[in-house]
Design a protein around this motif. Structure first.
Motif, short mmCIF file in Angstrom:
data_model
loop_
_atom_site.label_atom_id
_atom_site.label_comp_id
_atom_site.label_asym_id
_atom_site.label_seq_id
_atom_site.Cartn_x
_atom_site.Cartn_y
_atom_site.Cartn_z
N ASP A 95 0.83 -1.21 0.00
CA ASP A 95 0.00 0.00 0.00
C ASP A 95 0.86 1.25 0.00
OD1 ASP A 95 -2.78 1.40 0.66
OD2 ASP A 95 -1.30 2.21 2.06
N LEU A 153 -6.07 3.31 -5.70
CA LEU A 153 -6.62 3.40 -4.35
C LEU A 153 -8.14 3.35 -4.37
CD1 LEU A 153 -6.38 3.93 -1.29
CD2 LEU A 153 -6.32 6.37 -1.81
N TRP A 207 -5.69 -2.82 8.21
CA TRP A 207 -4.42 -2.38 7.62
C TRP A 207 -3.35 -2.38 8.70
CZ3 TRP A 207 -4.30 -1.63 2.39
CH2 TRP A 207 -5.55 -1.50 1.75
N VAL A 241 -0.86 -0.74 -4.62
CA VAL A 241 -1.95 0.23 -4.57
C VAL A 241 -1.38 1.57 -5.02
CG1 VAL A 241 -3.75 1.30 -3.17
CG2 VAL A 241 -3.00 -1.04 -2.67
N THR A 254 0.37 -2.56 4.70
CA THR A 254 -0.29 -3.57 3.88
C THR A 254 -1.72 -3.82 4.32
OG1 THR A 254 0.00 -5.78 2.93
CG2 THR A 254 0.43 -5.55 5.28
#
Length: 349
Positions: A233, A323, A268, A287, A242
């Protein structure tokens, strides 16, 4: 003879009454025919979209009373705005936040550009959110946002402050749920349909999303061994943020993969490098947002000597999603397709 004449007179009277009734208007049988088919369906749809009944919905650990259809809506996240537009509610939107990485689907871009975008004096600087005062100044009777913008410690304002103002505020539920599923996204859309009295449109939108996912699953077939996936991420001081049990894990599962951190009871988290190495992910899902962007994140991961021997790095297996693809909303079905094509490209040729 008299009896025969009486019977003839009765027959004439009955015939006269029947002809009179036919001249006055349609028979009950004709009325039923007129109301059948498309006319009847149209009538039912009109009634569905006009007969609103107040109700109570459980939202963000509180009961939210919806006693009338909202007429002035402030929408926060890009995905929130897109869902409202998909439901045909753009005329009700009195203001929106630009949010972070507020890229819009091409079919909605023109509508978004016409909205009242509060882009000045953002909290957190460029790419942030408008202040609570700016939101209130748009005079909304309904606010639709996410837990991280309007939750207990929301960027715009803690929810309790908004509730005190008497503004109905609906938090996008799957953004705050552990183990959120696609069914939760569908329920979110259907609930919005009920709130705004457009249940027919909401059902159609859900059906279209479900049909697309079914089509993807049909091409995938039975997956005996889902590919192992790690989500990149963002990165902070060498630590990778992540996905745990967030909605993204379910999207990965539907697409035939398994998130290596899906067993952690957090949406997360910062990833443990040892677990990344030990799990040997075959795919890295990137992402795409933030200053680093997708390419920067891919380069960073490849250049980390700890990950040099991972199958995903050796085989250069990186799948990029946006995203707004992974946040709960209308893009999730497209995200499943994007992930599946990245995991099993041979099945989509």
């Amino acid at each position: 003879m008299k009896t025969v004449m009486n019977r003839i007179m009765v027959l004439f009277m009955v015939l006269f009454l029947v002809l009179s009734m036919s001249a006055c208007g349609p028979s009950p049988l004709n009325e039923k025919v007129n109301e059948s088919g498309t006319d009847k369906e149209a009538s039912a749809k009109v009634n569905q979209e006009t007969d609103f009944k107040p109700f109570v919905v459980q939202n963000y650990n509180r009961q939210l009373v919806i006693d009338e259809v909202p007429e002035a809506v402030f929408a926060v996240q890009t995905t929130n705005i897109e869902t409202l537009i998909a439901l045909g509610l753009q005329e009700k939107i009195v203001g929106v936040a630009p949010g972070y990485d507020a890229d819009f689907l091409p079919e909605y871009q023109e509508i978004y550009n016409s909205l009242n975008i509060l882009g000045d004096n953002l909290v957190g600087g460029a790419g942030g959110y408008p202040s609570f005062e700016a939101v209130v100044n748009t005079k909304p009777d309904f606010i639709y946002g996410t837990s991280f913008s309007l939750g207990k410690t929301g960027t715009i304002s803690p929810l309790e402050n908004i509730d005190k103002m008497g503004i109905a505020t609906y938090i996008n539920k799957p953004t705050d749920m552990l183990n959120a599923q696609m069914d939760d996204v569908y329920n979110e859309i259907l609930t919005l349909g009920r709130i705004f009295n457009v249940e027919g449109r909401a059902s159609e939108l859900v059906q279209n999303m479900s049909t697309k996912i079914s089509g993807v699953q049909g091409k995938l077939g039975i997956i005996e061994e889902p590919v192992s996936v790690f989500v990149f991420d963002s990165e902070e001081e060498g630590m990778i943020f992540t996905a745990g049990t967030s909605l993204l894990s379910n999207l990965i599962k539907i697409a035939g993969g398994k998130n290596i951190f899906s067993d952690v009871n957090r949406n997360w988290l910062f990833a443990n490098n040892e677990k990344i190495i030990g799990s040997k992910p075959e795919i890295i899902v990137i992402v795409d947002y933030g200053e680093a962007g997708a390419e920067g994140k891919i380069t960073s991961f490849k250049n980390n000597p700890l990950f040099a021997k991972l199958p995903a790095v050796v085989n250069d297996q990186f799948v990029v999603v946006n995203l707004n693809d992974v946040l709960p909303g209308t893009r999730n079905a497209d995200c499943v397709e994007k992930l599946a094509k990245g995991f099993y490209p041979e099945k989509f040729k």
